[in-house]
Design a protein around this motif. Structure first.
Motif, PDB file in Angstrom:
ATOM      1  N   GLN A  32     -22.711  -3.679   4.826  1.00  0.00           N
ATOM      2  CA  GLN A  32     -22.990  -5.033   4.360  1.00  0.00           C
ATOM      3  C   GLN A  32     -23.139  -5.056   2.851  1.00  0.00           C
ATOM      4  OE1 GLN A  32     -26.479  -6.831   6.074  1.00  0.00           O
ATOM      5  NE2 GLN A  32     -25.921  -8.891   5.420  1.00  0.00           N
ATOM      6  N   GLY A  34     -24.229  -7.875   0.332  1.00  0.00           N
ATOM      7  CA  GLY A  34     -24.688  -9.259   0.203  1.00  0.00           C
ATOM      8  C   GLY A  34     -24.491 -10.004   1.515  1.00  0.00           C
ATOM      9  N   ASP A  35     -23.711 -11.086   1.462  1.00  0.00           N
ATOM     10  CA  ASP A  35     -23.454 -11.865   2.673  1.00  0.00           C
ATOM     11  C   ASP A  35     -22.209 -11.390   3.414  1.00  0.00           C
ATOM     12  OD1 ASP A  35     -25.645 -13.478   2.140  1.00  0.00           O
ATOM     13  OD2 ASP A  35     -24.467 -14.893   0.935  1.00  0.00           O
ATOM     14  N   VAL A  36     -21.502 -10.405   2.852  1.00  0.00           N
ATOM     15  CA  VAL A  36     -20.242  -9.934   3.445  1.00  0.00           C
ATOM     16  C   VAL A  36     -20.487  -8.676   4.273  1.00  0.00           C
ATOM     17  CG1 VAL A  36     -17.907  -9.103   2.961  1.00  0.00           C
ATOM     18  CG2 VAL A  36     -18.914 -10.887   1.524  1.00  0.00           C
ATOM     19  N   LYS A  54     -13.455  -8.241   7.658  1.00  0.00           N
ATOM     20  CA  LYS A  54     -14.757  -8.891   7.548  1.00  0.00           C
ATOM     21  C   LYS A  54     -15.161  -9.470   8.898  1.00  0.00           C
ATOM     22  CE  LYS A  54     -14.371 -10.056   2.634  1.00  0.00           C
ATOM     23  NZ  LYS A  54     -13.175  -9.247   2.396  1.00  0.00           N
ATOM     24  N   THR A  56     -18.642 -11.537  11.007  1.00  0.00           N
ATOM     25  CA  THR A  56     -19.866 -12.311  10.796  1.00  0.00           C
ATOM     26  C   THR A  56     -21.049 -11.591  11.422  1.00  0.00           C
ATOM     27  OG1 THR A  56     -19.621 -13.547  12.859  1.00  0.00           O
ATOM     28  CG2 THR A  56     -18.502 -14.435  10.894  1.00  0.00           C
ATOM     29  N   MET A  57     -22.220 -11.995  11.035  1.00  0.00           N
ATOM     30  CA  MET A  57     -23.434 -11.418  11.621  1.00  0.00           C
ATOM     31  C   MET A  57     -23.493 -11.717  13.117  1.00  0.00           C
ATOM     32  SD  MET A  57     -26.102  -9.582  11.213  1.00  0.00           S
ATOM     33  CE  MET A  57     -26.417  -9.478   9.439  1.00  0.00           C
TER      34      MET A  57
END
Length: 263
Positions: A32, A34-36, A54, A56-57
């Motif tokens: 991970q 940051g947000d990626v 990529k 998503t959570m």
């Protein structure tokens, strides 16, 4: 967050009464930034290798299971071994110890044949020795790797391209920059380096086009301006393009002036 996770896929094997279910387990290295969240497969040697994607959570939570013991006991030691070999190779290459560097890079490539730093490093050692045939093999591997042209490898990428040209691997140099430009069209330095390679292949019009493209992206790009001015001074610009080139330079100068200094 970084570590190894697994996914499971249920497949049916056979037909009719012999049909049975099998579970295929796949391991992934998840990191991970940051947000990626990036997901990369593990190769048979248990190191992250190949294209990243990529996720998503929500995908991570719903589809992936953590494998902390496998990461600590198998994957992390292999990643350390790979990193150590590449670092040693870089250190030897910087000292001009090409055979020692080649040995370390070869060790790294046995663990991960797609490792970008090891491929660039061993390719540069081959070119330093003048071993064009082996350098050609590495070139063919690198142009297929998208990761080779990512910004984190920019210094190695530039050094490799320059050495292709210096070793008179001119067509390879052009192909190399073409591949890079497929992935990064708006890099003025790439266009200028392409221009240098095209000049040496006697493609004057292609050289001019690349320089003008570099200046279209960055009107005050000093190296490209000097390069184009040198070509005009040496009468290398074809007569039928001289006025167009001068007009382009005037327009670029005006655009740079109109934009004013950056705040």
């Amino acid at each position: 967050m970084r570590g190894v996770f697994s996914t499971q896929e249920i497949r049916r094997v056979g037909t009719g009464t012999t049909t049975r279910k099998t579970v295929q387990k796949t391991f992934w290295f998840i990191e991970q930034h940051g947000d990626v969240i990036e997901c990369q497969p593990l190769n048979p040697n248990y190191v992250p290798s190949g294209p990243k994607r990529k996720i998503t959570m929500d995908e991570l939570i719903s589809k992936f299971a953590p494998e902390p013991e496998f990461y600590l006991n198998s994957v992390y030691p292999k990643m350390q071994e790979l990193q150590h070999a590449v670092d040693n190779g870089d250190e030897h290459r910087e000292k001009g110890e090409n055979f020692a560097a080649e040995y370390e890079y070869s060790r790294a490539l046995k663990v991960d044949e797609e490792n970008v730093r090891a491929n660039f490093g061993i390719g540069l050692t081959y070119m330093e020795r003048g071993d064009v045939e082996k350098a050609q093999d590495i070139f063919e591997r690198l142009v297929k790797l998208d990761a080779a042209f990512e910004s984190e490898h920019k210094h190695l990428f530039n050094e490799f391209g320059i050495n292709l040209r210096k070793n008179k691997m001119l067509q390879q140099s052009v192909e190399y920059y073409q591949r890079a430009l497929e992935l990064s069209q708006n890099d003025e330095n790439l266009h200028m380096n392409m221009a240098r390679a095209l000049l040496e292949t006697k493609d004057i019009n292609g050289c001019i086009d690349s320089l003008l493209k570099a200046l279209e992206i960055a009107p005050t790009h000093e190296a490209s301006l000097k390069f184009l001015a040198w070509m005009i001074q040496k009468n290398l610009v074809p007569e039928d393009r001289q006025e167009a080139v001068r007009e382009a330079l005037r327009a670029l100068a005006q655009a740079a002036q109109d934009s004013g200094p950056a705040e």
